[in-house]
Design an enzyme around this catalytic site. Sequence first.
Site, PDB file in Angstrom:
ATOM      1  N   GLU A  42      20.745 -16.963 -30.818  1.00  0.00           N
ATOM      2  CA  GLU A  42      19.438 -16.332 -30.947  1.00  0.00           C
ATOM      3  C   GLU A  42      18.559 -16.672 -29.746  1.00  0.00           C
ATOM      4  O   GLU A  42      18.461 -17.824 -29.340  1.00  0.00           O
ATOM      5  CB  GLU A  42      18.768 -16.819 -32.228  1.00  0.00           C
ATOM      6  CG  GLU A  42      17.341 -16.340 -32.417  1.00  0.00           C
ATOM      7  CD  GLU A  42      16.648 -17.052 -33.572  1.00  0.00           C
ATOM      8  OE1 GLU A  42      15.630 -16.523 -34.050  1.00  0.00           O
ATOM      9  OE2 GLU A  42      17.125 -18.137 -33.980  1.00  0.00           O
ATOM     10  N   CYS A  74      19.432 -16.266 -37.596  1.00  0.00           N
ATOM     11  CA  CYS A  74      18.740 -17.460 -38.067  1.00  0.00           C
ATOM     12  C   CYS A  74      18.381 -17.378 -39.555  1.00  0.00           C
ATOM     13  O   CYS A  74      19.227 -17.473 -40.418  1.00  0.00           O
ATOM     14  CB  CYS A  74      17.504 -17.720 -37.200  1.00  0.00           C
ATOM     15  SG  CYS A  74      16.757 -19.349 -37.461  1.00  0.00           S
ATOM     16  N   LYS A 113      16.128  -9.118 -35.938  1.00  0.00           N
ATOM     17  CA  LYS A 113      15.944 -10.096 -37.006  1.00  0.00           C
ATOM     18  C   LYS A 113      15.097  -9.511 -38.122  1.00  0.00           C
ATOM     19  O   LYS A 113      13.966  -9.079 -37.913  1.00  0.00           O
ATOM     20  CB  LYS A 113      15.287 -11.356 -36.438  1.00  0.00           C
ATOM     21  CG  LYS A 113      15.203 -12.518 -37.399  1.00  0.00           C
ATOM     22  CD  LYS A 113      14.699 -13.757 -36.662  1.00  0.00           C
ATOM     23  CE  LYS A 113      14.678 -14.983 -37.538  1.00  0.00           C
ATOM     24  NZ  LYS A 113      14.233 -16.184 -36.790  1.00  0.00           N
TER      25      LYS A 113
END
Length: 543
Positions: A296, A418, A367
Site C-alpha cells: 500500500e 489494509c 481502498k
Amino acid sequence: MFQGRFRGLPPLAPWLVCGVGGVVGGLALEPVGWFPLAWVALVPLLWALRRSPSLTRWQVVRAGFAWGFGFHGVGLWWLTGLHPLTWLGLDWWTSVFVALGCWLFVSVWGALLVVAWAIATAAFWRWLDRRESSWTVALARIFWAATLWCAMETLANWMPLWWTALGLTQSPHNLLLLHWGQVSGPIAIAAILVLINGCIAEAVPLESSTKVKSWSKPWLVGAIALLLATEIAGLFAFTQPLGDTIDTAIEVGIIQGNIPNELKFGSDGWLLAIRGYSNGYQALSDQGVDLVIFPETAIPLIWQEPFRSRSNLYKAIRDRQTPALLGVFEPAQSQPSSSGRRSLTPDLTNSLLAVDGNVQPVGRYSKRHLVPLGEYIPFKEILGRFIQRLSPLQVTILPGKANQLLDTTLGRAIAGICYDSAFAENFRYQAAAGGEWIVTSSNNAHYRTAMFAQHHAQDVMRAIETDRWLASATNTGTSAIINPHGIDQWHSTANTYAAHADTLYRRTTQTLYVRWGNWLLIPLSGISLLLSGISFTSRSLQK
C-alpha cells in the site's frame, strides 16, 4: 441484588467479573493468541444475563459495556503504538493523548456494540422467563444469544469502524474451526463460539434455582460435544486436497520495502522508496515471476506526470516488461469548491494499480474502507474543528466505490488494501464475481508488530472463507503467501526488507459463503423461534 455466588462481595463485583471475561476474550486474539480462552470468555456475561428478569436496563448496560470494553480494549491495545507521533509535528504529550484517545474511541465503540447485543438478548430472555423453566427455555436462550450476536456482527461489518470480530479469536491457530467460515463467513464461527459459551453458562448453577442445577452436567457435556463435533467437521474440510494443477499456477513476487513513516513522506524517503522498490522489482523480474506486488502506497508520490515517466521504477518496468500491481496515490476526479473553482490540490485515492509491461493500466482497485482519523475524520463537521487527520498528506483521501473488481494481466483478482481486510463481505463479493486469487496490500508502518499479527489473522480468515490463495504485500510486515486452508507457504520477518518470489494458484470454487453470504442468520432465527414456540406450547398444554 446478586445473591449466592457473589454474596459478601462489593456491588460492582459481577460487572468486574464480566469485564474480566472480556479481557480473557481479548487474550484469545493475536498477538497473545490463546484461542481456547474464547470458548469460555462469554460465560460471565451470559451467566449475568440469565438474571435479566431481576436486572434493570442500566445493570444490563454495565454488564455488556464491561465485557465489550475488556474484549476490544485488550484486542486493540496495539493502537497505542501510534505513539510517538512526533514525526507528524505533535509534541510528546500530545502524541500520548492522541494515541490513547484513538484506543479509547474504538474500544468504547466496540463496547457499545456489545451493549446493544446485551440489551436485545436480555429483552428476549425476559420474555422467555415467563415460560416454563425447562431445557427448551434454556436452549432457546442459547440460540437467541447466538442469533443476536451474529446479527450484531453482520450489521457492524457494514459500518465504517470494525475490526475485532469474535471469530478472529480463532485465527490463525485454530484452522479447523476457521473452516466453518466457508459455510457462512465470520458469523458461522461466532455462532459456534456463542453456542459453546451458552451451554457452559447454563451449566453454571444459579443458587436460587434448583432446576438449573439438575441440568448442569448435561449442559457441560453438550458444550464439549459441540466443540468436538465442530472441530471434527472442520478437520474433514481441512484435510481435503486442494487439487490445484500446474496450468493454474502463477508466479508472484512480493516486495516488503520496510520504509518507516518518519521517512516515507519526506524527500529522503521518496528516494529510498523508489530505489528500494526498483531494485526489488528488477531482482524479482529476473527470477521470472509473472507479476510483482507492491505494498500500500509504496510509491509515496502521486502517480501522474511528470513524476511517473521520469521515475526509475517506470523505467525498470519498461525495461523488464514484467507486469506489476503498484501501491500508489492516484488523483480522483476533483470537485469544485464553494466558489465554483476547482481545487489546485487534487483529491486522491489510495489504489492498487495493475499495469502491464509497458506500464499501461489494465485495472485498478481503490481502498474501500478508509482508516478513521488516519485517512478521514468521522463526523467532520463536528470533529474537524478539533482534530486534524493523523497523516502528513495535505489532501483529501476518497474511498473507493462499492463493488469494485480488479482485473490484472493474470486474470481477475480479489483485492483489499489494509483496513479492507476486516470486511469479509468485500472479499466475498469479488470472489462471487469471478476473482480467482486474493491480493492484500498494506502499509502497517504506523503500528507495532502486535498489529501485524492481527492483520495476518484477518487475511487467513479471508483466504479460508473464499477458498482462495492469498498474497499479502506489506511495507513493514508481515507479508505472506497463504493457501486456501489458511496455512502460510511463506511468512516474512517484520521490519525487514524482503523481495520474495513464490507460487500460488488460481481457483474458481464457490463456497457456501461466497454463494449465499450470511445465510446462517435465517436458520438460526428459525431455530430460536421454534424453540420459543415449543416452550410456549408446552406451558399452554400444562395449563
